[in-house]
Design an enzyme around this catalytic site. Structure first.
Site, mmCIF file in Angstrom:
data_model
loop_
_atom_site.group_PDB
_atom_site.id
_atom_site.type_symbol
_atom_site.label_atom_id
_atom_site.label_comp_id
_atom_site.label_asym_id
_atom_site.label_seq_id
_atom_site.Cartn_x
_atom_site.Cartn_y
_atom_site.Cartn_z
ATOM 1 N N ASN A 195 0.855 -1.180 0.000
ATOM 2 C CA ASN A 195 0.000 0.000 0.000
ATOM 3 C C ASN A 195 0.895 1.235 0.000
ATOM 4 O OD1 ASN A 195 0.736 0.615 2.736
ATOM 5 N ND2 ASN A 195 -0.854 -0.769 3.480
ATOM 6 N N LEU A 196 0.300 2.405 -0.117
ATOM 7 C CA LEU A 196 1.101 3.620 -0.268
ATOM 8 C C LEU A 196 2.003 3.863 0.936
ATOM 9 C CD1 LEU A 196 1.771 6.051 -2.017
ATOM 10 C CD2 LEU A 196 -0.128 7.280 -0.927
ATOM 11 N N SER A 197 1.494 3.597 2.136
ATOM 12 C CA SER A 197 2.307 3.799 3.343
ATOM 13 C C SER A 197 3.516 2.879 3.348
ATOM 14 C CB SER A 197 1.460 3.565 4.596
ATOM 15 O OG SER A 197 0.430 4.520 4.695
ATOM 16 N N GLU A 198 3.300 1.606 2.988
ATOM 17 C CA GLU A 198 4.407 0.648 2.934
ATOM 18 C C GLU A 198 5.416 1.044 1.859
ATOM 19 O OE1 GLU A 198 1.869 -3.330 4.323
ATOM 20 O OE2 GLU A 198 1.912 -2.714 2.223
ATOM 21 N N ASP A 264 -5.800 -8.127 1.420
ATOM 22 C CA ASP A 264 -5.945 -9.567 1.194
ATOM 23 C C ASP A 264 -6.840 -9.831 -0.013
ATOM 24 O OD1 ASP A 264 -4.455 -9.935 3.497
ATOM 25 O OD2 ASP A 264 -6.207 -10.207 4.786
#
EC number: 2.7.1.167
Length: 477
Positions: A195-198, A264
Protein backbone atom coordinates in the site's frame (compact mmCIF):
# COMPACT_ATOMS: atom_id res chain seq x y z
CA UNK A 1 -19.76 -5.15 -25.14
CA UNK A 2 -19.79 -6.87 -21.77
CA UNK A 3 -16.66 -7.49 -19.75
CA UNK A 4 -16.21 -11.22 -19.18
CA UNK A 5 -15.19 -12.46 -15.76
CA UNK A 6 -12.12 -14.72 -15.60
CA UNK A 7 -12.72 -18.48 -15.63
CA UNK A 8 -11.93 -18.79 -11.94
CA UNK A 9 -12.95 -22.45 -11.83
CA UNK A 10 -9.84 -23.20 -13.94
CA UNK A 11 -7.51 -21.49 -11.48
CA UNK A 12 -5.40 -23.08 -8.76
CA UNK A 13 -3.60 -20.86 -6.24
CA UNK A 14 -1.36 -21.69 -3.29
CA UNK A 15 -1.22 -19.18 -0.45
CA UNK A 16 1.71 -19.37 1.98
CA UNK A 17 2.08 -17.03 4.92
CA UNK A 18 1.05 -15.86 8.35
CA UNK A 19 -2.34 -17.32 9.21
CA UNK A 20 -4.43 -16.05 12.09
CA UNK A 21 -7.88 -16.23 13.57
CA UNK A 22 -9.96 -13.05 13.86
CA UNK A 23 -12.47 -13.23 16.70
CA UNK A 24 -15.28 -10.69 17.09
CA UNK A 25 -17.40 -10.15 20.20
CA UNK A 26 -20.50 -8.04 19.62
CA UNK A 27 -22.89 -6.52 22.12
CA UNK A 28 -24.59 -3.35 23.39
CA UNK A 29 -23.13 -0.95 25.96
CA UNK A 30 -25.45 0.80 28.39
CA UNK A 31 -23.28 1.66 31.39
CA UNK A 32 -19.78 2.39 32.65
CA UNK A 33 -18.01 -0.20 34.79
CA UNK A 34 -17.84 0.60 38.54
CA UNK A 35 -14.35 -0.96 38.54
CA UNK A 36 -12.80 1.43 35.99
CA UNK A 37 -13.92 4.21 33.61
CA UNK A 38 -14.60 1.83 30.72
CA UNK A 39 -17.86 0.74 29.04
CA UNK A 40 -19.42 -2.60 29.92
CA UNK A 41 -20.23 -4.69 26.84
CA UNK A 42 -22.94 -7.34 27.17
CA UNK A 43 -21.67 -9.90 24.65
CA UNK A 44 -24.57 -11.24 22.58
CA UNK A 45 -22.82 -12.59 19.51
CA UNK A 46 -19.43 -14.18 18.79
CA UNK A 47 -17.96 -14.56 15.31
CA UNK A 48 -14.75 -16.21 14.10
CA UNK A 49 -13.18 -15.46 10.74
CA UNK A 50 -9.92 -16.55 9.08
CA UNK A 51 -7.44 -13.67 8.96
CA UNK A 52 -4.07 -12.80 7.44
CA UNK A 53 -2.97 -15.32 4.82
CA UNK A 54 -6.08 -17.36 5.64
CA UNK A 55 -8.25 -14.44 4.52
CA UNK A 56 -6.35 -14.31 1.22
CA UNK A 57 -7.04 -18.02 0.69
CA UNK A 58 -10.69 -17.51 1.58
CA UNK A 59 -10.99 -14.67 -0.96
CA UNK A 60 -9.59 -16.94 -3.65
CA UNK A 61 -11.98 -19.77 -2.77
CA UNK A 62 -14.97 -17.40 -2.73
CA UNK A 63 -14.36 -16.70 -6.43
CA UNK A 64 -14.67 -20.40 -7.25
CA UNK A 65 -10.94 -21.05 -7.72
CA UNK A 66 -9.07 -23.94 -6.10
CA UNK A 67 -7.43 -22.47 -3.00
CA UNK A 68 -4.67 -24.15 -0.98
CA UNK A 69 -3.19 -22.72 2.21
CA UNK A 70 0.09 -23.41 3.99
CA UNK A 71 0.96 -21.72 7.28
CA UNK A 72 2.03 -22.18 10.89
CA UNK A 73 -0.40 -22.79 13.75
CA UNK A 74 -0.32 -24.03 17.30
CA UNK A 75 -2.11 -27.15 18.49
CA UNK A 76 -5.06 -25.47 20.19
CA UNK A 77 -8.73 -24.51 19.93
CA UNK A 78 -7.90 -21.55 17.70
CA UNK A 79 -6.16 -23.82 15.18
CA UNK A 80 -9.13 -26.16 15.14
CA UNK A 81 -11.56 -23.25 14.73
CA UNK A 82 -9.45 -21.85 11.90
CA UNK A 83 -9.25 -25.20 10.09
CA UNK A 84 -13.00 -25.75 10.39
CA UNK A 85 -13.88 -22.25 9.19
CA UNK A 86 -11.65 -22.67 6.14
CA UNK A 87 -12.94 -26.15 5.36
CA UNK A 88 -16.46 -24.69 5.37
CA UNK A 89 -15.51 -22.37 2.48
CA UNK A 90 -13.55 -24.97 0.47
CA UNK A 91 -10.01 -23.90 1.35
CA UNK A 92 -7.65 -26.88 1.43
CA UNK A 93 -5.43 -26.41 4.48
CA UNK A 94 -2.03 -28.00 4.97
CA UNK A 95 -0.84 -26.37 8.18
CA UNK A 96 2.46 -27.01 9.91
CA UNK A 97 1.60 -27.49 13.59
CA UNK A 98 4.03 -26.03 16.13
CA UNK A 99 3.27 -27.35 19.64
CA UNK A 100 5.40 -24.71 21.39
CA UNK A 101 3.47 -21.72 20.00
CA UNK A 102 -0.18 -20.59 20.11
CA UNK A 103 -2.15 -19.94 16.94
CA UNK A 104 -2.10 -16.20 16.28
CA UNK A 105 -5.47 -14.79 17.36
CA UNK A 106 -6.85 -11.26 17.32
CA UNK A 107 -9.92 -10.55 19.43
CA UNK A 108 -11.97 -7.44 18.71
CA UNK A 109 -14.79 -6.18 20.94
CA UNK A 110 -17.40 -4.13 19.10
CA UNK A 111 -20.53 -2.24 20.09
CA UNK A 112 -22.80 -0.35 17.71
CA UNK A 113 -20.34 -1.02 14.87
CA UNK A 114 -17.55 0.68 16.83
CA UNK A 115 -14.42 -1.24 17.79
CA UNK A 116 -13.71 -0.66 21.48
CA UNK A 117 -10.56 -2.73 21.94
CA UNK A 118 -8.39 -5.33 20.22
CA UNK A 119 -6.53 -8.07 22.10
CA UNK A 120 -3.70 -9.97 20.38
CA UNK A 121 -2.71 -13.51 21.37
CA UNK A 122 0.60 -14.29 19.67
CA UNK A 123 4.25 -15.05 20.22
CA UNK A 124 5.45 -15.19 16.62
CA UNK A 125 7.02 -18.25 15.04
CA UNK A 126 10.67 -17.26 15.09
CA UNK A 127 13.13 -20.15 14.96
CA UNK A 128 10.70 -22.63 13.39
CA UNK A 129 12.24 -24.92 10.74
CA UNK A 130 10.94 -23.76 7.31
CA UNK A 131 11.68 -27.06 5.55
CA UNK A 132 8.16 -28.55 6.03
CA UNK A 133 6.72 -25.46 4.33
CA UNK A 134 9.19 -25.78 1.44
CA UNK A 135 8.11 -29.39 0.96
CA UNK A 136 4.44 -28.40 0.84
CA UNK A 137 5.18 -25.71 -1.76
CA UNK A 138 7.18 -28.16 -3.88
CA UNK A 139 4.32 -30.66 -3.83
CA UNK A 140 1.76 -28.08 -4.97
CA UNK A 141 3.70 -26.36 -7.77
CA UNK A 142 2.56 -28.74 -10.50
CA UNK A 143 -1.12 -27.96 -9.96
CA UNK A 144 -1.23 -24.19 -9.39
CA UNK A 145 -1.12 -21.11 -11.60
CA UNK A 146 0.08 -18.66 -8.96
CA UNK A 147 1.81 -18.58 -5.57
CA UNK A 148 0.88 -15.91 -3.04
CA UNK A 149 3.20 -15.07 -0.16
CA UNK A 150 1.20 -13.18 2.47
CA UNK A 151 3.63 -11.54 4.88
CA UNK A 152 2.48 -10.17 8.23
CA UNK A 153 5.94 -10.49 9.79
CA UNK A 154 4.82 -13.21 12.20
CA UNK A 155 7.52 -15.74 11.29
CA UNK A 156 6.01 -17.94 8.58
CA UNK A 157 8.04 -16.35 5.79
CA UNK A 158 11.59 -16.39 7.13
CA UNK A 159 12.81 -18.14 3.96
CA UNK A 160 11.11 -16.05 1.27
CA UNK A 161 14.01 -16.31 -1.19
CA UNK A 162 13.85 -20.10 -1.19
CA UNK A 163 10.09 -19.98 -1.79
CA UNK A 164 10.49 -17.51 -4.67
CA UNK A 165 13.21 -19.66 -6.22
CA UNK A 166 11.12 -22.84 -6.04
CA UNK A 167 8.18 -21.15 -7.76
CA UNK A 168 10.19 -19.35 -10.44
CA UNK A 169 12.04 -22.57 -11.34
CA UNK A 170 8.62 -24.15 -11.89
CA UNK A 171 7.42 -21.21 -14.00
CA UNK A 172 4.82 -20.16 -11.41
CA UNK A 173 4.35 -16.40 -10.83
CA UNK A 174 4.95 -15.21 -7.25
CA UNK A 175 2.75 -12.45 -5.83
CA UNK A 176 3.77 -10.93 -2.50
CA UNK A 177 1.92 -8.69 -0.07
CA UNK A 178 5.00 -7.22 1.67
CA UNK A 179 5.61 -6.20 5.26
CA UNK A 180 8.29 -3.90 6.64
CA UNK A 181 10.99 -1.98 4.79
CA UNK A 182 13.37 -4.80 3.86
CA UNK A 183 12.29 -5.36 0.26
CA UNK A 184 15.60 -7.11 -0.46
CA UNK A 185 14.02 -10.31 0.86
CA UNK A 186 11.44 -10.13 -1.96
CA UNK A 187 14.05 -9.91 -4.75
CA UNK A 188 12.95 -11.66 -7.93
CA UNK A 189 9.22 -11.71 -7.17
CA UNK A 190 6.75 -11.41 -10.03
CA UNK A 191 4.62 -8.78 -8.33
CA UNK A 192 4.76 -6.81 -5.07
CA UNK A 193 1.56 -5.16 -3.80
CA UNK A 194 2.50 -2.61 -1.10
CA UNK A 195 0.00 0.00 0.00
CA UNK A 196 1.10 3.62 -0.27
CA UNK A 197 2.31 3.80 3.34
CA UNK A 198 4.41 0.65 2.93
CA UNK A 199 5.77 1.93 -0.37
CA UNK A 200 6.72 5.35 1.04
CA UNK A 201 8.35 3.73 4.07
CA UNK A 202 10.86 2.27 1.59
CA UNK A 203 11.24 5.04 -1.03
CA UNK A 204 10.35 8.15 0.98
CA UNK A 205 7.37 10.51 0.86
CA UNK A 206 6.07 11.05 -2.68
CA UNK A 207 4.69 14.45 -3.68
CA UNK A 208 2.70 13.31 -6.70
CA UNK A 209 1.99 10.45 -9.11
CA UNK A 210 5.09 11.22 -11.16
CA UNK A 211 7.28 10.66 -8.11
CA UNK A 212 5.47 7.41 -7.29
CA UNK A 213 6.18 6.21 -10.84
CA UNK A 214 9.82 7.32 -10.81
CA UNK A 215 10.65 5.74 -7.46
CA UNK A 216 8.56 2.67 -8.18
CA UNK A 217 10.46 1.97 -11.40
CA UNK A 218 13.75 2.29 -9.53
CA UNK A 219 12.43 -0.20 -6.97
CA UNK A 220 11.54 -2.65 -9.74
CA UNK A 221 15.04 -2.42 -11.20
CA UNK A 222 16.80 -2.60 -7.83
CA UNK A 223 15.01 -5.75 -6.67
CA UNK A 224 14.54 -7.42 -10.08
CA UNK A 225 10.74 -7.41 -9.88
CA UNK A 226 8.52 -8.09 -12.87
CA UNK A 227 5.91 -5.56 -11.71
CA UNK A 228 4.83 -3.37 -8.80
CA UNK A 229 1.25 -2.51 -7.80
CA UNK A 230 0.89 0.35 -5.32
CA UNK A 231 -2.55 0.43 -3.70
CA UNK A 232 -3.41 4.01 -2.81
CA UNK A 233 -6.67 3.90 -0.84
CA UNK A 234 -9.05 6.61 -2.12
CA UNK A 235 -6.60 7.35 -4.97
CA UNK A 236 -7.01 3.88 -6.45
CA UNK A 237 -4.07 1.81 -7.70
CA UNK A 238 -0.94 2.32 -9.80
CA UNK A 239 0.56 -0.56 -11.79
CA UNK A 240 4.18 -0.25 -12.89
CA UNK A 241 5.99 -2.59 -15.30
CA UNK A 242 9.34 -2.29 -17.11
CA UNK A 243 8.94 -1.14 -20.70
CA UNK A 244 5.29 -0.18 -20.23
CA UNK A 245 3.58 3.09 -19.33
CA UNK A 246 2.15 3.33 -15.80
CA UNK A 247 -1.49 2.37 -15.36
CA UNK A 248 -3.40 4.50 -12.86
CA UNK A 249 -6.80 3.12 -11.82
CA UNK A 250 -9.20 5.29 -9.78
CA UNK A 251 -10.93 3.74 -6.79
CA UNK A 252 -14.34 2.17 -7.38
CA UNK A 253 -15.41 2.31 -3.73
CA UNK A 254 -18.71 4.10 -3.13
CA UNK A 255 -18.68 3.99 0.67
CA UNK A 256 -15.86 2.94 3.01
CA UNK A 257 -16.85 1.23 6.26
CA UNK A 258 -13.75 -0.85 7.03
CA UNK A 259 -10.43 -1.34 5.23
CA UNK A 260 -9.59 -4.46 7.28
CA UNK A 261 -8.44 -7.18 4.89
CA UNK A 262 -8.77 -5.06 1.73
CA UNK A 263 -5.16 -5.86 0.80
CA UNK A 264 -5.95 -9.57 1.19
CA UNK A 265 -8.82 -9.22 -1.25
CA UNK A 266 -6.67 -7.36 -3.77
CA UNK A 267 -3.87 -9.93 -3.89
CA UNK A 268 -6.36 -12.81 -3.79
CA UNK A 269 -8.25 -11.54 -6.83
CA UNK A 270 -4.97 -10.72 -8.60
CA UNK A 271 -3.69 -14.27 -8.11
CA UNK A 272 -6.95 -15.98 -9.07
CA UNK A 273 -7.26 -13.86 -12.21
CA UNK A 274 -3.67 -14.51 -13.31
CA UNK A 275 -4.07 -18.22 -12.60
CA UNK A 276 -7.16 -18.16 -14.83
CA UNK A 277 -4.98 -17.12 -17.76
CA UNK A 278 -5.74 -13.39 -17.81
CA UNK A 279 -3.21 -10.58 -18.18
CA UNK A 280 -1.81 -8.57 -15.28
CA UNK A 281 -3.67 -5.46 -16.47
CA UNK A 282 -6.95 -7.38 -16.41
CA UNK A 283 -6.09 -8.82 -13.00
CA UNK A 284 -5.56 -5.30 -11.62
CA UNK A 285 -8.85 -4.15 -13.11
CA UNK A 286 -10.78 -6.93 -11.36
CA UNK A 287 -8.80 -6.51 -8.12
CA UNK A 288 -9.60 -2.79 -8.09
CA UNK A 289 -13.29 -3.54 -8.53
CA UNK A 290 -13.18 -6.15 -5.74
CA UNK A 291 -11.46 -3.73 -3.37
CA UNK A 292 -14.28 -1.26 -3.96
CA UNK A 293 -16.75 -3.91 -2.80
CA UNK A 294 -14.90 -5.24 0.24
CA UNK A 295 -14.22 -1.86 1.90
CA UNK A 296 -17.97 -1.39 2.04
CA UNK A 297 -18.24 -4.36 4.43
CA UNK A 298 -17.37 -4.57 8.12
CA UNK A 299 -14.35 -6.67 9.11
CA UNK A 300 -12.30 -9.08 7.00
CA UNK A 301 -14.54 -10.02 4.09
CA UNK A 302 -14.59 -11.76 0.72
CA UNK A 303 -16.09 -10.96 -2.67
CA UNK A 304 -18.30 -13.42 -4.55
CA UNK A 305 -18.32 -13.76 -8.36
CA UNK A 306 -21.76 -12.13 -8.44
CA UNK A 307 -20.54 -9.15 -6.40
CA UNK A 308 -17.46 -8.82 -8.58
CA UNK A 309 -19.51 -9.01 -11.75
CA UNK A 310 -21.90 -6.35 -10.44
CA UNK A 311 -18.96 -4.13 -9.48
CA UNK A 312 -17.29 -4.52 -12.87
CA UNK A 313 -20.49 -3.85 -14.74
CA UNK A 314 -21.76 -1.31 -12.25
CA UNK A 315 -20.23 1.59 -14.15
CA UNK A 316 -22.07 0.55 -17.30
CA UNK A 317 -25.31 -0.01 -15.41
CA UNK A 318 -25.11 3.47 -13.89
CA UNK A 319 -24.08 5.05 -17.17
CA UNK A 320 -20.30 4.60 -17.17
CA UNK A 321 -17.60 2.24 -18.44
CA UNK A 322 -17.39 -0.36 -21.21
CA UNK A 323 -20.71 -0.69 -23.01
CA UNK A 324 -22.53 -1.56 -26.19
CA UNK A 325 -23.56 1.02 -28.78
CA UNK A 326 -27.18 0.87 -27.62
CA UNK A 327 -26.19 1.30 -23.97
CA UNK A 328 -24.03 4.26 -24.97
CA UNK A 329 -26.91 5.99 -26.75
CA UNK A 330 -29.03 5.66 -23.62
CA UNK A 331 -26.21 7.00 -21.44
CA UNK A 332 -25.66 9.98 -23.75
CA UNK A 333 -29.39 10.77 -23.78
CA UNK A 334 -29.41 10.76 -19.97
CA UNK A 335 -26.34 13.02 -19.90
CA UNK A 336 -27.98 15.53 -22.23
CA UNK A 337 -31.04 15.66 -19.99
CA UNK A 338 -28.67 16.65 -17.18
CA UNK A 339 -27.27 19.43 -19.37
CA UNK A 340 -23.85 17.79 -19.72
CA UNK A 341 -21.51 18.44 -22.65
CA UNK A 342 -20.46 15.22 -24.40
CA UNK A 343 -16.99 14.93 -25.96
CA UNK A 344 -16.06 12.04 -28.26
CA UNK A 345 -12.77 10.74 -29.65
CA UNK A 346 -11.57 7.52 -31.23
CA UNK A 347 -8.50 5.42 -31.91
CA UNK A 348 -6.84 2.01 -31.67
CA UNK A 349 -5.16 2.57 -28.26
CA UNK A 350 -3.20 -0.64 -28.68
CA UNK A 351 -0.45 -0.07 -26.11
CA UNK A 352 -1.61 2.70 -23.83
CA UNK A 353 1.20 5.20 -23.16
CA UNK A 354 1.72 8.60 -21.51
CA UNK A 355 0.79 10.43 -24.71
CA UNK A 356 -2.59 8.69 -24.81
CA UNK A 357 -3.26 9.40 -21.14
CA UNK A 358 -2.36 13.09 -21.52
CA UNK A 359 -4.44 13.43 -24.68
CA UNK A 360 -7.51 11.81 -23.10
CA UNK A 361 -7.18 13.97 -19.98
CA UNK A 362 -7.07 17.10 -22.14
CA UNK A 363 -10.07 15.94 -24.16
CA UNK A 364 -12.05 15.28 -20.98
CA UNK A 365 -11.39 18.85 -19.77
CA UNK A 366 -13.29 20.18 -22.79
CA UNK A 367 -16.62 18.82 -21.58
CA UNK A 368 -18.48 16.89 -18.89
CA UNK A 369 -18.33 13.38 -20.38
CA UNK A 370 -15.79 11.67 -22.64
CA UNK A 371 -16.58 8.84 -25.06
CA UNK A 372 -13.69 6.78 -26.44
CA UNK A 373 -14.55 4.73 -29.53
CA UNK A 374 -12.08 1.88 -30.15
CA UNK A 375 -11.28 0.04 -33.39
CA UNK A 376 -12.14 -3.66 -33.26
CA UNK A 377 -9.38 -6.21 -33.79
CA UNK A 378 -10.36 -6.68 -37.45
CA UNK A 379 -10.54 -2.93 -38.01
CA UNK A 380 -7.13 -2.47 -36.38
CA UNK A 381 -5.57 -5.19 -38.54
CA UNK A 382 -6.86 -3.48 -41.71
CA UNK A 383 -5.57 -0.12 -40.49
CA UNK A 384 -2.24 -1.07 -38.89
CA UNK A 385 -1.22 -4.34 -40.55
CA UNK A 386 -1.22 -8.07 -39.84
CA UNK A 387 0.86 -7.84 -36.64
CA UNK A 388 -1.62 -5.56 -34.91
CA UNK A 389 -3.26 -5.24 -32.53
CA UNK A 390 -0.81 -6.33 -29.86
CA UNK A 391 -3.59 -6.30 -27.27
CA UNK A 392 -7.06 -7.67 -28.18
CA UNK A 393 -10.13 -5.44 -28.08
CA UNK A 394 -11.48 -6.50 -24.69
CA UNK A 395 -8.14 -5.82 -22.99
CA UNK A 396 -7.80 -2.42 -24.68
CA UNK A 397 -11.30 -1.43 -23.59
CA UNK A 398 -10.77 -2.61 -20.02
CA UNK A 399 -7.63 -0.49 -19.66
CA UNK A 400 -9.30 2.59 -21.17
CA UNK A 401 -12.34 2.13 -18.94
CA UNK A 402 -10.09 2.18 -15.88
CA UNK A 403 -8.82 5.69 -16.69
CA UNK A 404 -10.28 8.50 -14.62
CA UNK A 405 -10.67 10.76 -17.67
CA UNK A 406 -12.79 8.26 -19.61
CA UNK A 407 -16.52 7.91 -18.99
CA UNK A 408 -17.65 5.60 -21.79
CA UNK A 409 -15.82 3.08 -24.00
CA UNK A 410 -17.43 1.55 -27.09
CA UNK A 411 -16.08 -0.42 -30.07
CA UNK A 412 -16.72 -0.19 -33.82
CA UNK A 413 -16.07 -2.70 -36.62
CA UNK A 414 -15.70 -0.35 -39.61
CA UNK A 415 -12.49 1.29 -40.81
CA UNK A 416 -13.71 4.61 -39.41
CA UNK A 417 -16.22 5.49 -36.67
CA UNK A 418 -18.30 7.71 -38.98
CA UNK A 419 -21.49 5.65 -38.62
CA UNK A 420 -21.06 5.46 -34.83
CA UNK A 421 -20.42 9.21 -34.54
CA UNK A 422 -23.46 9.95 -36.71
CA UNK A 423 -25.56 7.89 -34.31
CA UNK A 424 -24.18 9.54 -31.17
CA UNK A 425 -23.73 13.13 -32.44
CA UNK A 426 -21.44 14.40 -29.66
CA UNK A 427 -21.35 18.09 -28.76
CA UNK A 428 -17.60 18.08 -29.43
CA UNK A 429 -15.63 15.69 -31.63
CA UNK A 430 -11.87 15.68 -30.99
CA UNK A 431 -8.95 13.94 -32.70
CA UNK A 432 -5.26 13.95 -31.95
CA UNK A 433 -2.50 14.59 -34.49
CA UNK A 434 -2.01 16.79 -37.55
CA UNK A 435 -5.47 16.37 -39.09
CA UNK A 436 -7.53 19.19 -40.54
CA UNK A 437 -11.01 19.28 -38.94
CA UNK A 438 -12.73 18.50 -42.26
CA UNK A 439 -10.60 15.33 -42.61
CA UNK A 440 -11.90 13.81 -39.37
CA UNK A 441 -14.45 11.01 -39.75
CA UNK A 442 -17.87 12.17 -38.57
CA UNK A 443 -17.05 15.88 -38.70
CA UNK A 444 -19.75 16.72 -41.27
CA UNK A 445 -22.45 15.02 -39.20
CA UNK A 446 -21.34 16.78 -36.01
CA UNK A 447 -21.24 20.20 -37.69
CA UNK A 448 -24.67 19.62 -39.26
CA UNK A 449 -26.02 18.98 -35.76
CA UNK A 450 -24.55 22.22 -34.42
CA UNK A 451 -21.56 20.60 -32.73
CA UNK A 452 -17.85 21.42 -32.79
CA UNK A 453 -14.79 19.60 -34.16
CA UNK A 454 -11.35 20.16 -32.67
CA UNK A 455 -7.82 18.82 -33.26
CA UNK A 456 -5.59 18.32 -30.19
CA UNK A 457 -1.83 17.92 -30.17
CA UNK A 458 -0.25 14.63 -29.11
CA UNK A 459 2.56 14.61 -26.57
CA UNK A 460 5.93 14.64 -28.34
CA UNK A 461 8.01 11.47 -28.26
CA UNK A 462 5.12 9.12 -27.44
CA UNK A 463 4.21 6.50 -30.03
CA UNK A 464 2.85 2.95 -29.89
CA UNK A 465 4.96 2.08 -32.94
CA UNK A 466 8.11 3.34 -31.23
CA UNK A 467 7.29 1.35 -28.08
CA UNK A 468 6.85 -1.83 -30.14
CA UNK A 469 10.16 -1.19 -31.95
CA UNK A 470 11.95 -0.65 -28.64
CA UNK A 471 10.53 -3.86 -27.18
CA UNK A 472 11.58 -5.79 -30.29
CA UNK A 473 15.05 -4.23 -30.18
CA UNK A 474 15.48 -5.06 -26.48
CA UNK A 475 14.34 -8.66 -27.05
CA UNK A 476 16.97 -9.08 -29.77
CA UNK A 477 19.84 -8.15 -27.43
Amino acid sequence: MKVTLPEFERAGVLVVGDVMLDRYWYGPTSRISPEAPVPVVKVENIEERPGGAANVAMNIASLGATSRLVGLTGIDDAARALSQALANVNVKCDFVSVPTHPTITKLRVLSRNQQLIRLDFEEGFSGVDPQPMHERIQQALGSIGALVLSDYAKGALTSVQTMIRLAREAGVPVLIDPKGTDFERYRGATLLTPNLSEFEAVVGKCQDEAQIVERGMKLIAEFELSALLVTRSEQGMTLLQPGRPPLHMPTQAQEVYDVTGAGDTVIGVLAATLASGNTLEEACYFANAAAGVVVGKLGTSTVSPVELENAVRGRAETGFGVMSEEELKQAVAAARKRGEKVVMTNGVFDILHAGHVSYLANARKLGDRLIVAVNSDASTKRLKGETRPVNPLEQRMIVLGALEAVDWVVSFEEDTPQRLIAGILPDLLVKGGDYKPEQIAGSEEVWANGGEVLVLNFEDGCSTTNIIKKIQKDSDK
